[in-house]
Design a protein around this motif. Structure first.
Motif, PDB file in Angstrom:
ATOM      1  N   HIS A  66       2.174  24.361 -24.050  1.00 40.79           N
ATOM      2  CA  HIS A  66       2.359  24.060 -25.303  1.00 40.79           C
ATOM      3  C   HIS A  66       1.512  22.803 -25.742  1.00 40.79           C
ATOM      4  N   THR A  67       1.325  22.337 -27.029  1.00 41.31           N
ATOM      5  CA  THR A  67       0.779  21.246 -27.424  1.00 41.31           C
ATOM      6  C   THR A  67      -0.700  20.995 -27.163  1.00 41.31           C
ATOM      7  N   THR A 211      -3.043  22.444 -32.729  1.00 39.85           N
ATOM      8  CA  THR A 211      -2.063  21.309 -33.283  1.00 39.85           C
ATOM      9  C   THR A 211      -1.399  21.971 -34.570  1.00 39.85           C
ATOM     10  N   CYS A 212      -2.109  21.929 -35.571  1.00 35.74           N
ATOM     11  CA  CYS A 212      -1.563  22.497 -36.759  1.00 35.74           C
ATOM     12  C   CYS A 212      -0.622  23.810 -36.635  1.00 35.74           C
ATOM     13  N   VAL A 213      -1.236  24.620 -35.878  1.00 31.83           N
ATOM     14  CA  VAL A 213      -0.303  25.997 -35.825  1.00 31.83           C
ATOM     15  C   VAL A 213       1.083  25.431 -34.874  1.00 31.83           C
ATOM     16  N   GLU A 214       0.831  24.738 -34.066  1.00 31.30           N
ATOM     17  CA  GLU A 214       2.148  24.469 -33.174  1.00 31.30           C
ATOM     18  C   GLU A 214       3.110  23.615 -33.953  1.00 31.30           C
ATOM     19  N   LYS A 215       2.341  22.334 -34.708  1.00 27.11           N
ATOM     20  CA  LYS A 215       3.519  21.226 -35.466  1.00 27.11           C
ATOM     21  C   LYS A 215       3.792  21.846 -36.941  1.00 27.11           C
ATOM     22  N   LYS A 216       3.003  22.688 -37.595  1.00 30.90           N
ATOM     23  CA  LYS A 216       3.097  22.778 -38.937  1.00 30.90           C
ATOM     24  C   LYS A 216       3.911  24.328 -39.023  1.00 30.90           C
ATOM     25  N   VAL A 217       3.386  25.178 -38.183  1.00 30.04           N
ATOM     26  CA  VAL A 217       3.885  26.487 -38.788  1.00 30.04           C
ATOM     27  C   VAL A 217       5.172  27.044 -37.546  1.00 30.04           C
ATOM     28  N   HIS A 218       4.747  26.976 -36.302  1.00 29.59           N
ATOM     29  CA  HIS A 218       5.439  27.058 -35.258  1.00 29.59           C
ATOM     30  C   HIS A 218       6.908  25.856 -35.643  1.00 29.59           C
ATOM     31  N   ALA A 219       6.524  24.804 -35.771  1.00 31.98           N
ATOM     32  CA  ALA A 219       7.241  23.576 -35.925  1.00 31.98           C
ATOM     33  C   ALA A 219       8.743  23.738 -35.429  1.00 31.98           C
ATOM     34  N   PHE A 220       9.737  24.071 -36.135  1.00 31.37           N
ATOM     35  CA  PHE A 220      11.028  24.022 -35.812  1.00 31.37           C
ATOM     36  C   PHE A 220      11.528  25.286 -35.425  1.00 31.37           C
ATOM     37  N   LEU A 221      10.907  26.297 -35.102  1.00 34.63           N
ATOM     38  CA  LEU A 221      11.229  27.614 -34.820  1.00 34.63           C
ATOM     39  C   LEU A 221      12.363  27.371 -33.525  1.00 34.63           C
ATOM     40  N   HIS A 222      12.169  26.667 -32.585  1.00 32.38           N
ATOM     41  CA  HIS A 222      12.986  26.849 -31.249  1.00 32.38           C
ATOM     42  C   HIS A 222      14.468  25.988 -31.555  1.00 32.38           C
ATOM     43  N   SER A 223      14.245  24.825 -32.269  1.00 32.28           N
ATOM     44  CA  SER A 223      15.510  23.990 -32.242  1.00 32.28           C
ATOM     45  C   SER A 223      16.400  24.368 -33.419  1.00 32.28           C
ATOM     46  N   MET A 224      15.754  25.235 -34.407  1.00 31.33           N
ATOM     47  CA  MET A 224      16.795  25.689 -35.452  1.00 31.33           C
ATOM     48  C   MET A 224      17.723  26.883 -34.980  1.00 31.33           C
ATOM     49  N   HIS A 225      17.299  27.357 -33.634  1.00 26.77           N
ATOM     50  CA  HIS A 225      17.712  28.300 -33.076  1.00 26.77           C
ATOM     51  C   HIS A 225      18.800  27.841 -31.884  1.00 26.77           C
ATOM     52  N   VAL A 318       8.566  10.051 -32.522  1.00 24.09           N
ATOM     53  CA  VAL A 318       8.659  10.992 -33.451  1.00 24.09           C
ATOM     54  C   VAL A 318       7.601  10.918 -34.602  1.00 24.09           C
ATOM     55  N   VAL A 319       7.156   9.785 -34.966  1.00 24.68           N
ATOM     56  CA  VAL A 319       5.983   9.413 -36.013  1.00 24.68           C
ATOM     57  C   VAL A 319       4.827  10.092 -35.266  1.00 24.68           C
ATOM     58  N   ASP A 320       4.449   9.786 -33.931  1.00 28.71           N
ATOM     59  CA  ASP A 320       3.253   9.919 -33.408  1.00 28.71           C
ATOM     60  C   ASP A 320       3.143  11.455 -33.092  1.00 28.71           C
ATOM     61  N   ILE A 321       4.176  12.030 -32.720  1.00 29.09           N
ATOM     62  CA  ILE A 321       3.838  13.528 -32.466  1.00 29.09           C
ATOM     63  C   ILE A 321       3.585  14.352 -33.986  1.00 29.09           C
ATOM     64  N   ASP A 322       4.185  13.717 -35.171  1.00 30.25           N
ATOM     65  CA  ASP A 322       3.929  14.295 -36.438  1.00 30.25           C
ATOM     66  C   ASP A 322       4.351  15.676 -36.621  1.00 30.25           C
ATOM     67  N   MET A 323       5.410  16.016 -36.029  1.00 27.88           N
ATOM     68  CA  MET A 323       5.940  17.501 -36.173  1.00 27.88           C
ATOM     69  C   MET A 323       6.318  17.593 -37.673  1.00 27.88           C
ATOM     70  N   SER A 324       6.249  18.788 -37.764  1.00 26.48           N
ATOM     71  CA  SER A 324       6.274  19.339 -39.360  1.00 26.48           C
ATOM     72  C   SER A 324       5.709  18.620 -40.281  1.00 26.48           C
ATOM     73  N   THR A 325       6.105  18.520 -41.739  1.00 23.80           N
ATOM     74  CA  THR A 325       5.364  17.906 -42.564  1.00 23.80           C
ATOM     75  C   THR A 325       6.317  16.746 -43.363  1.00 23.80           C
ATOM     76  N   TYR A 326       7.370  16.488 -42.656  1.00 24.27           N
ATOM     77  CA  TYR A 326       8.391  15.679 -43.230  1.00 24.27           C
ATOM     78  C   TYR A 326       8.682  14.375 -42.700  1.00 24.27           C
ATOM     79  N   ASN A 327       7.785  14.055 -41.740  1.00 25.19           N
ATOM     80  CA  ASN A 327       7.657  12.679 -40.822  1.00 25.19           C
ATOM     81  C   ASN A 327       7.580  11.661 -42.165  1.00 25.19           C
TER      82      ASN A 327
END
Length: 508
Positions: A66-67, A211-225, A318-327
């Protein structure tokens, strides 16, 4: 002149399968989750792979999937491996994918997707009443247990001996899945098609695309489950008392806390037990705890500035990893020399008072220092949850679209990786855990070799219009509820920069 026809099968969205084909898929998946490797091989042959073997492979301490770019080759390879296993059970089984972009329209009601029906994968909104276990056909899926670390020596083990993560203090023997976060029903839903379009049109290298695929599309798929439960603080009560903080903001932070809980000792001073005893210890007796504080009440007694100081490393990460588009919406760094918080990260929002921000910061600090446990989706053992096997093909479909599109494949698609110094990340020189066998048993002419493949070889074998890949996707035109064709608007080759993706339009 003669030519050879190549037959490939079609991967279809799971909702588009005929009912009989879908039931055959689920029946085969149940077999994989209800047989040991020894049992399955004896009944179904050498192509059978038990889920425990697949969990151990994904939960690797050796390979970094990953990443970085290895995500784009490893996960399609995982899919081929389980597909072989499914076909060992039923040789005509249809292997579907889940376009979760469709379910983005459900918004905060994402857990109402038909995929969470009991006769499909089972619910996502499980509660303490069922011990957060999904009811239905996968209720009794067990977590691989290897306390001596001899059966799966290359997998990551938790303190109890289950496959998972070194900070996974969950003593449950069975699969758990929930959108419950410390008493709050987290509502952040799936990414939508706009993120897919953005990834196509805004990459300058293959690493940027991944990076875009993993952070913006994959994003929270795991944590939300995965959820977060057995917590020391109640987020449901906090939200009832502070509705101005908004459920969306809290859901963002909830998902971030889940993702960062696996490395909590990097950001806070923690005492971390190296082992727990199954059947003796509980989350009350064996859990990572703060080295500085013994209760959440002590956090309430701290001054505001000190609570902010304690959170700075976590916010910065959290800011550095820039996960999703909500930071950018929910965290900011104060740049005001007249402010007592100058140079500090703090929860952001024009809708919040300073008192709201400090109270939220205090809640986040309490939750991190006195945290709970999650289901396996929060760890490298995520494939313990059967839904894992339909949620990742959409990224393979994106990579295939990129490679096929004369419009977008003119960007830099060289293997410019920025890895984690683990095995399998290089283009050449190091090998992956995958062999040619995962391709050979699905109708191609490859020799079923056992030699481990490099990413260079995997990338060639995964070429969507090549002769080695045994499947094609049903279409590349519809992404969720949007029509977006990556092959549309072709311009003459060459071009200096990747062409921007046209804005998707909602299908009527």
């Amino acid at each position: 002149r003669s030519s050879e026809a190549i037959s490939k099968y079609v991967r279809r969205e799971i909702r588009d399968l005929a009912k009989t084909d879908r039931e055959k898929y689920f029946s085969a998946l149940e077999v994989i989750y209800n047989h040991t490797q020894e049992e399955g091989t004896a009944i179904y042959g050498d192509d059978f792979t038990s889920y425990t073997e697949l969990v151990a492979l994904h939960d690797s301490s050796v390979y970094g999937y990953h990443t970085q770019n290895f995500f784009l080759t490893s996960h399609p390879s995982f899919q081929l491996q389980i597909e072989n296993s499914l076909r060992s059970v039923y040789d005509d089984v249809m292997y579907p994918y889940w376009d979760f972009l469709i379910d983005s329209r459900l918004g905060e009601n994402w857990a109402q997707s038909i995929l969470y029906s009991e006769d499909w994968f089972g619910p996502a909104n499980n509660t303490a009443d069922t011990d957060y276990r999904p009811t239905g056909r996968f209720k009794n899926v067990a977590i691989p247990y290897d306390p001596a670390e001899t059966e799966y020596p290359d997998a990551i083990h938790g303190p109890y001996g289950f496959l998972g993560n070194g900070l996974d203090f969950n003593p449950s023997k069975y699969l758990q899945r929930t959108n419950n976060f410390c008493g709050l029903q987290a509502t952040m839903g799936f990414a939508d098609c706009n993120y897919v379009s953005h990834c196509f049109g805004n990459y300058t290298s293959l690493y940027d695309f991944d990076t875009c695929v993993e952070k913006k599309v994959h994003a929270f798929l795991h944590s939300m489950h995965a959820g977060f439960f057995d917590c020391s603080v109640d987020w449901g009560t906090y939200y009832d008392d502070n509705p101005s903080v908004t459920i969306q903001r809290l859901s963002f932070f909830a998902n971030i806390i889940i993702q960062y809980s696996v490395d909590i000792d990097l950001y806070f001073s923690m005492d971390v037990p190296s082992s727990c005893t199954l059947g003796v210890d509980t989350v009350d007796t064996c859990l990572a705890t703060s080295s500085q504080f013994t209760s959440v009440e002590q956090i309430d007694a701290l001054n505001d500035t000190y609570t902010l100081d304690l959170m700075q490393d976590w916010y910065a990460a959290v800011v550095d990893i820039d996960m999703s588009t909500y930071n950018g919406l929910y965290i900011e760094k104060i740049d005001d020399s007249t402010s007592a918080w100058d140079g500090k990260y703090i929860p952001k929002g024009d809708d919040l008072t300073d008192e709201d921000k400090i109270a939220l910061n205090r809640l986040l600090l309490k939750t991190n220092l006195f945290f709970g446990v999650s289901g396996p989706m929060a760890t490298g053992a995520a494939s313990n949850d059967p839904i894992f096997w339909v949620m990742h093909q959409i990224f393979d479909k994106m990579a295939q679209s990129l490679r096929l599109s004369p419009n977008y494949n003119r960007g830099n698609l060289t293997w410019n990786n920025h890895g984690n110094d683990l095995d399998g990340e290089n283009w050449e020189g190091t090998t992956t855990p995958f062999t040619q066998r995962i391709f050979s048993n699905l109708g191609t002419n490859l020799y079923p070799g056992t030699e481990l493949l490099t990413n260079k070889q995997l990338w060639a074998l995964l070429k969507p219009d090549g002769t080695d890949l045994p499947y094609v996707y049903d279409q590349f035109l519809h992404w969720g509820h949007c029509d977006f064709d990556p092959l549309e608007g072709v311009t003459p080759y060459p071009t200096a920069e990747p062409v921007m993706a046209p804005a998707p339009h909602v299908a009527r």
